[in-house]
Write an enzyme that holds these catalytic residues in place. Structure first.
Site, PDB file in Angstrom:
ATOM      1  N   ARG A  35       0.756  -1.264   0.022  1.00  0.00           N
ATOM      2  CA  ARG A  35       0.005   0.026   0.111  1.00  0.00           C
ATOM      3  C   ARG A  35       0.958   1.359   0.032  1.00  0.00           C
ATOM      4  O   ARG A  35       0.451   2.305  -0.406  1.00  0.00           O
ATOM      5  CB  ARG A  35      -0.887   0.098   1.343  1.00  0.00           C
ATOM      6  CG  ARG A  35      -2.072  -0.863   0.928  1.00  0.00           C
ATOM      7  CD  ARG A  35      -3.126  -0.701   2.243  1.00  0.00           C
ATOM      8  NE  ARG A  35      -4.394  -1.378   1.741  1.00  0.00           N
ATOM      9  CZ  ARG A  35      -5.294  -1.691   2.807  1.00  0.00           C
ATOM     10  NH1 ARG A  35      -5.257  -1.342   4.013  1.00  0.00           N
ATOM     11  NH2 ARG A  35      -6.227  -2.494   2.538  1.00  0.00           N
ATOM     12  N   LYS A 195     -18.272 -18.122   3.864  1.00  0.00           N
ATOM     13  CA  LYS A 195     -19.361 -18.146   4.346  1.00  0.00           C
ATOM     14  C   LYS A 195     -20.372 -17.395   3.280  1.00  0.00           C
ATOM     15  O   LYS A 195     -20.007 -16.177   3.034  1.00  0.00           O
ATOM     16  CB  LYS A 195     -19.521 -17.595   5.633  1.00  0.00           C
ATOM     17  CG  LYS A 195     -19.050 -18.363   6.764  1.00  0.00           C
ATOM     18  CD  LYS A 195     -19.223 -17.606   8.250  1.00  0.00           C
ATOM     19  CE  LYS A 195     -18.829 -18.502   9.368  1.00  0.00           C
ATOM     20  NZ  LYS A 195     -19.092 -17.700  10.630  1.00  0.00           N
ATOM     21  N   GLY A 352      -8.665  -9.072   0.724  1.00  0.00           N
ATOM     22  CA  GLY A 352      -7.287  -9.575   1.327  1.00  0.00           C
ATOM     23  C   GLY A 352      -6.988 -10.959   1.097  1.00  0.00           C
ATOM     24  O   GLY A 352      -5.692 -11.304   0.685  1.00  0.00           O
ATOM     25  N   GLY A 375     -12.272  -4.495   2.451  1.00  0.00           N
ATOM     26  CA  GLY A 375     -13.576  -4.124   2.680  1.00  0.00           C
ATOM     27  C   GLY A 375     -14.088  -3.376   1.662  1.00  0.00           C
ATOM     28  O   GLY A 375     -15.325  -3.377   1.407  1.00  0.00           O
TER      29      GLY A 375
END
Ligand code: 3PG
Ligand code: MG
Length: 418
Positions: A35, A195, A352, A375
């Protein structure tokens, strides 16, 4: 559309750049500078154009001022990335910051302490954003990966100063636009991960946008279960079966083909090199668990992708962290990288886990674009508006009827419009 830094006249101006230098670290040392490195382009470009470049970022999730979240450890890797010294201020507002900025010359770069040391940052507090804005003449948001947060330094500031997107923000938005907003069709999405429950909105959005939705990871087990298959000891959210069926229905109505595994690599336990075998998804033994998609599944995915022009990827197929359960992820990733090289497939990946899976497969730099976001990438896949991006469309002090000009509202004073 938003402005980019091409439209700013930055010479001699104090430019507040919101970067996302929230990097992983261990024992006070940065362990992955991705980053930082990818933020450098905007900073060096602004500095070369004669700006005083003032970098704002957060690091971790401190509760007020907590020294272990001090950003001092970023100074050295940042200086290395931009190829020049970086000044340091012990606070991001007030006298400390003012003193350091007052000493800057055109072309200098300074990093300020963690914006989250002030709880007002995350509340998008007006007064705090005002204090930040007092330090600069112009605002550049280069933090796509924090754009899902409506915080003072990511959102509030954009309303207070002439604002533009930095190069990394611009690159992310352009790449993501090509992948989903105006893609070359057919377009496929690979969605993996543990999930269904955490990626419900994302799946719901994607079925109406892509031609093929390829499901991998633990969430594929829930879909298999919903289709009446036995999944043994596999990770599976049985209570989500109805939801999975609804997604299948929605996909059918939207003419989106859902691609599920046809075979699986199963083992008795979740462990590196656990004895494993390949079975059809109709024959998963009751005492075993699915840890990867099988070779026939990987082949079928590649076959589907062969007819596609665009691929967006979030989430691995299997337990890629442990061998040999990385095989399907590696096979598809390496194939996609090769297709990208041939110019036949546009490949955009993010999140990620996805980035580490691609790095493990050795193709991290062989995709068309790999996002720095976790996110924010997910929320973008969900079809949500990202507050940090949305705010870049709002020009400060722009009277609704003012018309004309570039609309940056900088007036005759110290603004940066050309
Ligand atoms: C990230 O790493 O996801 C971004 O830097 C945002 O950080 P946050 O999740 O703590 O808001
Ligand atoms: Mg996050």
């Amino acid at each position: 559309m938003f402005l980019t830094i091409d439209k700013l006249n930055v010479k001699g101006k104090r430019v507040l750049v919101r970067a996302d230098l929230n990097v992983p670290s261990k024992d006070g040392k940065v362990t992955d500078t991705t980053r930082i490195d990818r933020s450098a382009a905007t900073l060096t470009e602004l500095a070369a154009a004669g700006a005083k470049v003032i970098v704002l970022t957060h690091f971790g999730r401190p509760k007020g001022r907590e020294e272990k979240y001090s950003q001092k450890l970023l100074v050295e890797p940042l200086a290395k990335a931009v190829g020049k010294p970086v000044a340091w201020a012990d606070d991001c507002i007030g006298p400390e910051a003012e003193k350091v900025i007052a000493a800057m010359k055109d072309g200098d770069i300074a990093l300020l302490e963690n914006v989250r040391f002030h709880p007002e940052e995350e509340k998008n507090d007006f007064g705090f954003a005002k204090s930040l804005s007092a330090l600069g003449d112009l605002y550049v948001n280069d933090a796509f990966s924090t754009a899902h947060r409506a915080h003072a330094s990511t959102e509030g500031l954009a309303h207070m100063l002439p604002a533009a997107a930095g190069r990394l923000m611009q690159a992310e938005l352009e790449a993501l636009g090509k992948a989903l907003e105006h893609p070359e069709k057919p377009v496929a999405a690979i969605v993996g991960g543990a999930k269904v429950s955490t990626k419900l909105e994302l799946l719901g959005n994607l079925v109406s946008r892509v031609d093929y939705l390829i499901i991998g990871g633990g969430m594929a087990n829930t879909f298999l279960f919903a289709e009446g298959k036995q999944v043994g000891k596999s990770l599976c959210e049985k209570e989500m079966a109805d939801t999975a069926r609804e997604i299948l229905e929605k996909a059918k109505a939207a003419h989106c083909h859902i691609v599920l595994p046809v075979d699986a690599v199963v083992a008795g336990e979740f462990a590196e090199n656990a004895p494993s075998k390949v079975v059809s998804v109709d024959e998963v033994p009751a005492d075993m668990m699915i840890l990867d998609a099988g070779p026939a599944s990987a082949e079928a995915v590649i076959d589907r992708l062969g007819g596609c022009k665009t691929l967006v990827w979030n989430g691995p197929f299997g337990a890629f962290e442990i061998k040999p359960f990385d095989a399907a992820t590696n096979a598809v990733a390496q194939w996609a990288a090769e297709r990208t090289k041939q110019g036949k497939l546009l490949t955009v990946a993010g999140g990620g886990d996805t980035v580490s899976a691609l790095a493990k497969a050795g193709v991290e730099d062989k995709f068309s674009y790999v996002s720095t976001a976790g996110g924010a990438f997910l929320e973008w896949l969900e079809g949500k508006e990202l507050p940090g991006v949305a705010a870049l469309n709002i020009m400060p002090n722009k009277a609704p009827s003012s018309g004309g000009g570039c609309g940056c509202g900088s007036g005759g004073g110290g603004g940066g419009c050309h």
